[in-house]
Design a protein around this motif. Structure first.
Motif, PDB file in Angstrom:
ATOM      1  N   ASN A  46      -7.896 -11.215  -7.567  1.00 38.55           N
ATOM      2  CA  ASN A  46      -8.818 -10.289  -6.932  1.00 38.55           C
ATOM      3  C   ASN A  46      -9.812  -9.427  -7.823  1.00 38.55           C
ATOM      4  O   ASN A  46      -9.044  -9.031  -8.899  1.00 38.55           O
ATOM      5  CB  ASN A  46      -8.360  -9.645  -5.554  1.00 38.55           C
ATOM      6  CG  ASN A  46      -7.536 -10.496  -4.915  1.00 38.55           C
ATOM      7  OD1 ASN A  46      -8.053 -11.042  -3.972  1.00 38.55           O
ATOM      8  ND2 ASN A  46      -6.045 -10.785  -5.149  1.00 38.55           N
ATOM      9  N   ASP A  47     -10.727  -8.956  -7.390  1.00 30.77           N
ATOM     10  CA  ASP A  47     -11.554  -8.147  -8.236  1.00 30.77           C
ATOM     11  C   ASP A  47     -10.890  -6.504  -8.097  1.00 30.77           C
ATOM     12  O   ASP A  47     -10.961  -5.798  -9.162  1.00 30.77           O
ATOM     13  CB  ASP A  47     -12.871  -8.057  -7.660  1.00 30.77           C
ATOM     14  CG  ASP A  47     -13.691  -9.355  -7.862  1.00 30.77           C
ATOM     15  OD1 ASP A  47     -13.481  -9.965  -8.913  1.00 30.77           O
ATOM     16  OD2 ASP A  47     -14.639  -9.509  -7.096  1.00 30.77           O
ATOM     17  N   VAL A  48     -10.526  -6.294  -6.878  1.00 31.15           N
ATOM     18  CA  VAL A  48     -10.159  -5.062  -6.453  1.00 31.15           C
ATOM     19  C   VAL A  48      -8.426  -5.049  -5.936  1.00 31.15           C
ATOM     20  O   VAL A  48      -8.369  -5.877  -4.988  1.00 31.15           O
ATOM     21  CB  VAL A  48     -10.897  -4.039  -5.544  1.00 31.15           C
ATOM     22  CG1 VAL A  48     -10.271  -2.761  -5.226  1.00 31.15           C
ATOM     23  CG2 VAL A  48     -12.206  -3.935  -6.275  1.00 31.15           C
ATOM     24  N   VAL A  49      -7.751  -4.307  -6.449  1.00 29.98           N
ATOM     25  CA  VAL A  49      -6.293  -4.411  -5.813  1.00 29.98           C
ATOM     26  C   VAL A  49      -6.094  -3.083  -4.893  1.00 29.98           C
ATOM     27  O   VAL A  49      -6.318  -1.867  -5.627  1.00 29.98           O
ATOM     28  CB  VAL A  49      -5.323  -4.629  -6.697  1.00 29.98           C
ATOM     29  CG1 VAL A  49      -3.663  -4.320  -6.053  1.00 29.98           C
ATOM     30  CG2 VAL A  49      -5.505  -5.918  -7.344  1.00 29.98           C
ATOM     31  N   VAL A  50      -5.711  -2.997  -3.527  1.00 31.51           N
ATOM     32  CA  VAL A  50      -5.546  -1.982  -2.885  1.00 31.51           C
ATOM     33  C   VAL A  50      -4.021  -1.946  -2.301  1.00 31.51           C
ATOM     34  O   VAL A  50      -3.522  -2.884  -1.899  1.00 31.51           O
ATOM     35  CB  VAL A  50      -6.321  -1.714  -1.600  1.00 31.51           C
ATOM     36  CG1 VAL A  50      -5.825  -0.803  -0.786  1.00 31.51           C
ATOM     37  CG2 VAL A  50      -7.818  -1.864  -2.275  1.00 31.51           C
ATOM     38  N   VAL A  51      -3.127  -0.843  -2.388  1.00 33.51           N
ATOM     39  CA  VAL A  51      -1.734  -0.681  -2.063  1.00 33.51           C
ATOM     40  C   VAL A  51      -1.743   0.285  -0.862  1.00 33.51           C
ATOM     41  O   VAL A  51      -2.382   1.508  -1.201  1.00 33.51           O
ATOM     42  CB  VAL A  51      -0.931  -0.578  -3.043  1.00 33.51           C
ATOM     43  CG1 VAL A  51       0.294  -0.286  -2.543  1.00 33.51           C
ATOM     44  CG2 VAL A  51      -0.930  -1.694  -4.074  1.00 33.51           C
ATOM     45  N   SER A  52      -1.431   0.020   0.128  1.00 31.88           N
ATOM     46  CA  SER A  52      -0.849   1.150   1.089  1.00 31.88           C
ATOM     47  C   SER A  52       0.684   1.631   1.001  1.00 31.88           C
ATOM     48  O   SER A  52       1.503   0.604   0.742  1.00 31.88           O
ATOM     49  CB  SER A  52      -1.404   0.693   2.428  1.00 31.88           C
ATOM     50  OG  SER A  52      -0.497  -0.317   2.912  1.00 31.88           O
ATOM     51  N   ILE A  53       0.693   2.841   1.019  1.00 29.12           N
ATOM     52  CA  ILE A  53       2.262   3.459   1.233  1.00 29.12           C
ATOM     53  C   ILE A  53       2.197   3.995   2.685  1.00 29.12           C
ATOM     54  O   ILE A  53       1.568   5.205   2.714  1.00 29.12           O
ATOM     55  CB  ILE A  53       2.510   4.287   0.206  1.00 29.12           C
ATOM     56  CG1 ILE A  53       2.458   3.639  -1.128  1.00 29.12           C
ATOM     57  CG2 ILE A  53       3.851   4.935   0.408  1.00 29.12           C
ATOM     58  CD1 ILE A  53       2.714   4.511  -2.503  1.00 29.12           C
ATOM     59  N   TYR A  54       2.969   3.710   3.631  1.00 28.15           N
ATOM     60  CA  TYR A  54       3.112   4.403   4.978  1.00 28.15           C
ATOM     61  C   TYR A  54       4.384   3.840   5.435  1.00 28.15           C
ATOM     62  O   TYR A  54       4.452   2.629   5.884  1.00 28.15           O
ATOM     63  CB  TYR A  54       1.637   3.813   5.569  1.00 28.15           C
ATOM     64  CG  TYR A  54       1.961   4.201   7.204  1.00 28.15           C
ATOM     65  CD1 TYR A  54       1.807   5.811   7.676  1.00 28.15           C
ATOM     66  CD2 TYR A  54       2.168   3.494   8.381  1.00 28.15           C
ATOM     67  CE1 TYR A  54       1.810   6.429   8.704  1.00 28.15           C
ATOM     68  CE2 TYR A  54       2.088   4.058   9.730  1.00 28.15           C
ATOM     69  CZ  TYR A  54       2.018   5.387   9.534  1.00 28.15           C
ATOM     70  OH  TYR A  54       2.039   6.180  10.987  1.00 28.15           O
ATOM     71  N   ILE A  55       5.208   4.896   5.767  1.00 27.31           N
ATOM     72  CA  ILE A  55       6.327   4.586   6.481  1.00 27.31           C
ATOM     73  C   ILE A  55       6.218   4.588   7.697  1.00 27.31           C
ATOM     74  O   ILE A  55       5.798   5.572   8.628  1.00 27.31           O
ATOM     75  CB  ILE A  55       7.547   5.576   6.081  1.00 27.31           C
ATOM     76  CG1 ILE A  55       7.701   5.599   4.684  1.00 27.31           C
ATOM     77  CG2 ILE A  55       8.651   5.455   6.925  1.00 27.31           C
ATOM     78  CD1 ILE A  55       8.627   6.754   4.116  1.00 27.31           C
ATOM     79  N   ASN A  56       6.140   3.264   8.426  1.00 24.73           N
ATOM     80  CA  ASN A  56       5.657   3.321   9.721  1.00 24.73           C
ATOM     81  C   ASN A  56       6.673   3.484  10.897  1.00 24.73           C
ATOM     82  O   ASN A  56       7.758   2.477  11.001  1.00 24.73           O
ATOM     83  CB  ASN A  56       5.162   1.639   9.906  1.00 24.73           C
ATOM     84  CG  ASN A  56       4.744   1.313  11.300  1.00 24.73           C
ATOM     85  OD1 ASN A  56       3.712   2.154  11.981  1.00 24.73           O
ATOM     86  ND2 ASN A  56       4.868   0.181  11.796  1.00 24.73           N
ATOM     87  N   PRO A  57       6.401   4.776  11.661  1.00 32.13           N
ATOM     88  CA  PRO A  57       7.801   4.947  12.609  1.00 32.13           C
ATOM     89  C   PRO A  57       7.762   3.623  13.619  1.00 32.13           C
ATOM     90  O   PRO A  57       9.194   3.540  14.124  1.00 32.13           O
ATOM     91  CB  PRO A  57       7.329   6.221  13.227  1.00 32.13           C
ATOM     92  CG  PRO A  57       5.722   6.359  13.031  1.00 32.13           C
ATOM     93  CD  PRO A  57       5.458   5.583  11.675  1.00 32.13           C
ATOM     94  N   THR A  58       6.838   3.064  14.105  1.00 34.22           N
ATOM     95  CA  THR A  58       6.988   2.142  15.167  1.00 34.22           C
ATOM     96  C   THR A  58       7.943   1.013  14.962  1.00 34.22           C
ATOM     97  O   THR A  58       8.054   0.315  16.031  1.00 34.22           O
ATOM     98  CB  THR A  58       5.335   1.903  15.926  1.00 34.22           C
ATOM     99  OG1 THR A  58       5.013   1.057  14.878  1.00 34.22           O
ATOM    100  CG2 THR A  58       4.675   3.098  15.991  1.00 34.22           C
TER     101      THR A  58
END
Length: 262
Positions: A46-58
């Motif tokens: 990919n041209d761009v790499v995005v990472v999310s960090i989110y501790i999802n409580p649900t």
């Protein structure tokens, strides 16, 4: 590397990359080599790499598990910077759930089996947050580990059912040298538990029957939630002390292939 904590910041960044192919790796942090292998695959394609960090409580069915989940943000960001990630998304609960989780996405077949049978509501939380993140990020490709095989199966099914344009890519399970599947929860194992934990993979991989596998693991101190077959995989979930471990292996020519659900 952009670190984006506000919805407006994210929108500005995403608009600036509107013509680029985006590879997306959603995580809950406490990153290990398994996560970084997903990042590496995203970087290659990919041209761009995005990472999310989110501790999802649900997606947590036990408050103690949520409260004890490892949080290593500075260490995580350093790893992502070194891996050439373009942007890290750090959303808040109110950003992800402006509706306070009154709208939920549910699946009514596979999600009630295996892990779902032991963790009520877990996959509702997983599917809801993944749908929200995919809609928000709009990636060409999104990467998920095969260790969470049931989750991967459900996310692929969700993407197909809702005509999502993102390609869902499963990536091979990364293991420690002794075979233990890499997991953020491994950080919570005691030294004694850590020495016992690799037995799960060893037993799943041998030629014994499912009943024999369960007996071996329980004799070693594991509490077995299930060992069952899905497609050509043998899936397992166990408790070792307070820590829940999951794993799966290709059945191949194992004798377990001919067995039904345990």
């Amino acid at each position: 590397m952009k670190i984006l904590k506000q919805q407006s910041e994210w929108r500005d960044f995403r608009q600036s990359q509107a013509q680029s192919s985006v590879g997306f790796v959603p995580t809950m942090g406490a990153l290990h080599a398994g996560h970084m292998s997903l990042v590496a695959q995203a970087r290659q394609s990919n041209d761009v790499v995005v990472v999310s960090i989110y501790i999802n409580p649900t997606q947590f069915d036990q408050a103690a598990d949520l409260n004890n989940y490892p949080q290593l943000l500075e260490q995580d960001l350093a790893q992502l910077q070194a891996a050439g990630v373009d942007a890290v998304l750090l959303p808040t609960y109110d950003w992800i759930y402006p509706d306070q989780y009154t709208y939920q996405l549910s699946e009514h077949d596979l999600s009630g089996r295996f892990c779902g049978a032991h963790r009520p509501g877990h996959f509702d939380g997983v599917l809801t947050v993944v749908m929200k993140l995919l809609n928000m990020v709009g990636p060409k490709r999104a990467y998920f580990g095969e260790k969470d095989y049931q989750q991967l199966h459900l996310i692929k099914g969700m993407a197909e059912a809702f005509f999502l344009p993102s390609e869902i890519i499963g990536c091979a399970t990364m293991r420690e040298q002794d075979g233990l599947a890499m997991s953020s929860r491994n950080l919570r194992l005691t030294a004694e538990q850590r020495s016992t934990a690799p037995l799960l993979y060893q037993v799943l991989s041998d030629k014994s029957s499912i009943a024999e596998k369960i007996q071996t693991l329980e004799s070693a101190g594991f509490q077995v939630e299930y060992i069952e077959q899905l497609d050509d995989r043998l899936l397992a979930a166990v408790q070792l002390g307070e820590i829940r471990l999951i794993d799966n292996v290709s059945i191949g020519n194992s004798s377990a292939k001919q067995e039904k659900v345990a």
